[in-house]
Scaffold this motif. Structure first.
Motif, PDB file in Angstrom:
ATOM      1  N   SER A   1      35.320  14.954 -45.199  1.00 29.65           N
ATOM      2  CA  SER A   1      36.337  15.574 -44.361  1.00 29.65           C
ATOM      3  C   SER A   1      37.688  14.893 -44.572  1.00 29.65           C
ATOM      4  CB  SER A   1      35.944  15.454 -42.890  1.00 29.65           C
ATOM      5  OG  SER A   1      35.883  14.088 -42.523  1.00 29.65           O
ATOM      6  N   SER A   2      38.732  15.575 -44.121  1.00 29.41           N
ATOM      7  CA  SER A   2      40.064  14.967 -44.179  1.00 29.41           C
ATOM      8  C   SER A   2      40.113  13.684 -43.363  1.00 29.41           C
ATOM      9  CB  SER A   2      41.105  15.958 -43.653  1.00 29.41           C
ATOM     10  OG  SER A   2      41.068  17.170 -44.378  1.00 29.41           O
ATOM     11  N   GLU A   3      39.384  13.662 -42.235  1.00 27.92           N
ATOM     12  CA  GLU A   3      39.403  12.491 -41.351  1.00 27.92           C
ATOM     13  C   GLU A   3      38.814  11.249 -42.008  1.00 27.92           C
ATOM     14  OE1 GLU A   3      38.995  16.047 -38.489  1.00 27.92           O
ATOM     15  OE2 GLU A   3      38.361  15.500 -40.504  1.00 27.92           O
ATOM     16  N   THR A   4      37.882  11.443 -42.948  1.00 32.25           N
ATOM     17  CA  THR A   4      37.215  10.290 -43.566  1.00 32.25           C
ATOM     18  C   THR A   4      37.688  10.041 -44.994  1.00 32.25           C
ATOM     19  OG1 THR A   4      35.360  11.692 -44.269  1.00 32.25           O
ATOM     20  CG2 THR A   4      35.153  10.567 -42.136  1.00 32.25           C
ATOM     21  N   TYR A   5      38.839  10.595 -45.354  1.00 36.28           N
ATOM     22  CA  TYR A   5      39.334  10.424 -46.728  1.00 36.28           C
ATOM     23  C   TYR A   5      39.436   8.949 -47.115  1.00 36.28           C
ATOM     24  CZ  TYR A   5      42.285  10.775 -50.868  1.00 36.28           C
ATOM     25  OH  TYR A   5      42.777  10.674 -52.142  1.00 36.28           O
ATOM     26  N   HIS A   6      39.764   8.107 -46.151  1.00 39.71           N
ATOM     27  CA  HIS A   6      39.907   6.678 -46.449  1.00 39.71           C
ATOM     28  C   HIS A   6      38.577   6.054 -46.884  1.00 39.71           C
ATOM     29  CE1 HIS A   6      38.538   6.906 -42.289  1.00 39.71           C
ATOM     30  NE2 HIS A   6      38.139   5.659 -42.370  1.00 39.71           N
ATOM     31  N   LEU A   7      37.463   6.708 -46.592  1.00 39.32           N
ATOM     32  CA  LEU A   7      36.154   6.192 -46.975  1.00 39.32           C
ATOM     33  C   LEU A   7      35.714   6.666 -48.353  1.00 39.32           C
ATOM     34  CD1 LEU A   7      34.209   6.652 -43.606  1.00 39.32           C
ATOM     35  CD2 LEU A   7      35.265   4.555 -44.502  1.00 39.32           C
ATOM     36  N   TRP A   8      36.190   7.843 -48.777  1.00 35.62           N
ATOM     37  CA  TRP A   8      35.672   8.411 -50.021  1.00 35.62           C
ATOM     38  C   TRP A   8      36.725   8.722 -51.086  1.00 35.62           C
ATOM     39  CZ3 TRP A   8      37.694  13.197 -51.029  1.00 35.62           C
ATOM     40  CH2 TRP A   8      38.154  13.962 -49.949  1.00 35.62           C
ATOM     41  N   GLY A   9      37.979   8.804 -50.692  1.00 36.77           N
ATOM     42  CA  GLY A   9      39.001   9.200 -51.658  1.00 36.77           C
ATOM     43  C   GLY A   9      39.071   8.279 -52.869  1.00 36.77           C
ATOM     44  N   HIS A  10      38.944   6.977 -52.643  1.00 36.57           N
ATOM     45  CA  HIS A  10      39.068   6.012 -53.731  1.00 36.57           C
ATOM     46  C   HIS A  10      37.897   6.092 -54.712  1.00 36.57           C
ATOM     47  CE1 HIS A  10      36.268   4.011 -50.998  1.00 36.57           C
ATOM     48  NE2 HIS A  10      35.886   3.281 -52.028  1.00 36.57           N
ATOM     49  N   GLU A  11      36.787   6.706 -54.309  1.00 35.66           N
ATOM     50  CA  GLU A  11      35.606   6.755 -55.179  1.00 35.66           C
ATOM     51  C   GLU A  11      35.852   7.577 -56.438  1.00 35.66           C
ATOM     52  OE1 GLU A  11      32.101   6.200 -51.800  1.00 35.66           O
ATOM     53  OE2 GLU A  11      32.629   8.215 -52.468  1.00 35.66           O
TER      54      GLU A  11
END
Length: 336
Positions: free
Chosen positions: A238-248
Motif C-alpha cells: 500500500s501507499s501507507e507502507t511504501y517505506h517498508l517495501w519501496g527500497h526493495e
C-alpha cells in the motif's frame, strides 16, 4: 473439494511463501500475446472448472496465510476497512453473497443454515461457528462488512451507483498494489483511475468502461485480469507502507531476480448486489516467484518479451523501471 492449506507461510519480515505444483498450474498467467498494452479486457465471468475462474470467490492453499496477513494489517491500520454510513445495506448484501457462494462451492469448509432471518455460519478453517440475525449488526462480533471480509481472500470494494457514476464508498483493502483506500474512499470511477497511463488522457475509454459497468445486471458478473510485479511475496504494498517495501526494488540483480521478483496478478470480479444495487469490485491477488513461473517454459519466454518491450510509461506506472534491466537479463536465459 477439500483444500490443503499451506502451513507456516509468512508474507512480511522473514518471508516464507511457496506455490504447490497445483497452484502453479492454475495460476492466471495474464499475457495472451508477446506484447502488452493496457486495456479494459472485460469478459463475462463464465465458470471454468479446475481454474481460478471456477467460482465467484476463489479459495486456495494460501487462505489461512492471507487471512492472518489481513488480521495483522488491520491491527496496525484499522482504516484499511472503511464503510460509509449509506453502505450498510450493501454490506449485508455482500455478506449474503459471500456466505451463499462459499457454502455452495466449498461445502467441506463452509456451511450456511438459514431459517428466516436466523442464520448460522460455519467457517471451519478459521474455527468460526456463529448464530446471528441477518440485518442486525448487534448479533455479530464485528460490523457485517468487516466480519465477512476477514473471511474471503482478496481485497473488496463496494461501489455505490448514483448520478450516473460509481463511487468507492466501502472497502476492505489490505493488499493493494501501491494505492490507498483511505485516499480513494468516496472517489468517483474516473478519479481513482486517473493515474493510469495512456488512459488518463483518453476520456473515451473511461466513458465506455463506466457505461459498461453501470449496466452490469444481477447474476451476470464480469471479470478482468490486471498485473504488476512485487519484490518478495509481500501482499501489503500500500501507499501507507511504501517505506517498508519501496527500497526493495533496488535489491534486484540479474542473479537474484528469480527469487525476489514475483508476478502479481489480480483477478477482478464485478457482480451486481441484488438489494442495494451496489457493484462489487473484488481484487483477488495471486503471487508467484519467477523461479516458480519459469517452470512453464512458454510463460518464461513470453514474460521475457513482454517485460523487454513494455512501453516506458507503463513500466513506470507498474514500478518495474527501477529493476527492468536486471530482470530482462535474468529472463533472457529462457528465450534464447
Amino acid at each position: 473439494m477439500t483444500i490443503q492449506f499451506n502451513p507456516s507461510e509468512q508474507m512480511r519480515d522473514q518471508f516464507h511463501y511457496y506455490n504447490s505444483p497445483k497452484a502453479i498450474a492454475r495460476f492466471p498467467f495474464p499475457f495472451p500475446e508477446d506484447n502488452y498494452m493496457y486495456s479494459v479486457n472485460i469478459e463475462p465471468a463464465v465458470s471454468k472448472p479446475d481454474t481460478v475462474f471456477e467460482n465467484w470467490f476463489d479459495i486456495d492453499e494460501h487462505y489461512l496465510t492471507e487471512m492472518n496477513e489481513r488480521a495483522l494489517t488491520l491491527a496496525s491500520d484499522p482504516k484499511r476497512c472503511i464503510v460509509l454510513p449509506h453502505m450498510q445495506q450493501a454490506a449485508w448484501d455482500f455478506l449474503e453473497m459471500v456466505m451463499t457462494h462459499l457454502s455452495q462451492d466449498y461445502p467441506e469448509h463452509f456451511q450456511l443454515q438459514q431459517q428466516g432471518k436466523a442464520w448460522r455460519w460455519v467457517n471451519k478453517p478459521l474455527n468460526i461457528d456463529i448464530h446471528f440475525t441477518f440485518g442486525d449488526a448487534s448479533t455479530l462480533p464485528l460490523e457485517p462488512f468487516e466480519f465477512i471480509s476477514r473471511q474471503v481472500q482478496g481485497d473488496i470494494a463496494l461501489l455505490d451507483q448514483r448520478d450516473g457514476d460509481l463511487y468507492m464508498d466501502a472497502g476492505m483493502i489490505t493488499g493493494p498494489a501501491d494505492w490507498s483506500l483511505n485516499f480513494d474512499a468516496g472517489m468517483s470511477f474516473k478519479q481513482w483511475h486517473a493515474p493510469v497511463p495512456q488512459l488518463a488522457h483518453n476520456l473515451g475509454v473511461f466513458d465506455r468502461a463506466l457505461k459498461f459497468l453501470l449496466n452490469i445486471q444481477v447474476d451476470q458478473p464480469y471479470r478482468r485480469l490486471n498485473w504488476t510485479m512485487t519484490i518478495n511475496p509481500r501482499m501489503d504494498t500500500s501507499s501507507e507502507t511504501y517505506h517498508l517495501w519501496g527500497h526493495e526494488r533496488a535489491l534486484v540483480t540479474a542473479e537474484n531476480a528469480g527469487e525476489l521478483v514475483h508476478l502479481r496478478v489480480e483477478l477482478q470480479m464485478m457482480p451486481r448486489l441484488a438489494r442495494s444495487n451496489a457493484l462489487l469490485f473484488s481484487i483477488r491477488t495471486y503471487l508467484m516467484s519467477l523461479n516458480d513461473l519459469v517452470k512453464n517454459p512458454a510463460w518464461a519466454k513470453r514474460l521475457h518479451r513482454v517485460i523487454r518491450d513494455l512501453p516506458e510509461p507503463i513500466a513506470d506506472y507498474k514500478g518495474i523501471s527501477h529493476y527492468r534491466e536486471p530482470l530482462v537479463q535474468w529472463l533472457s536465459q529462457f528465450d534464447p
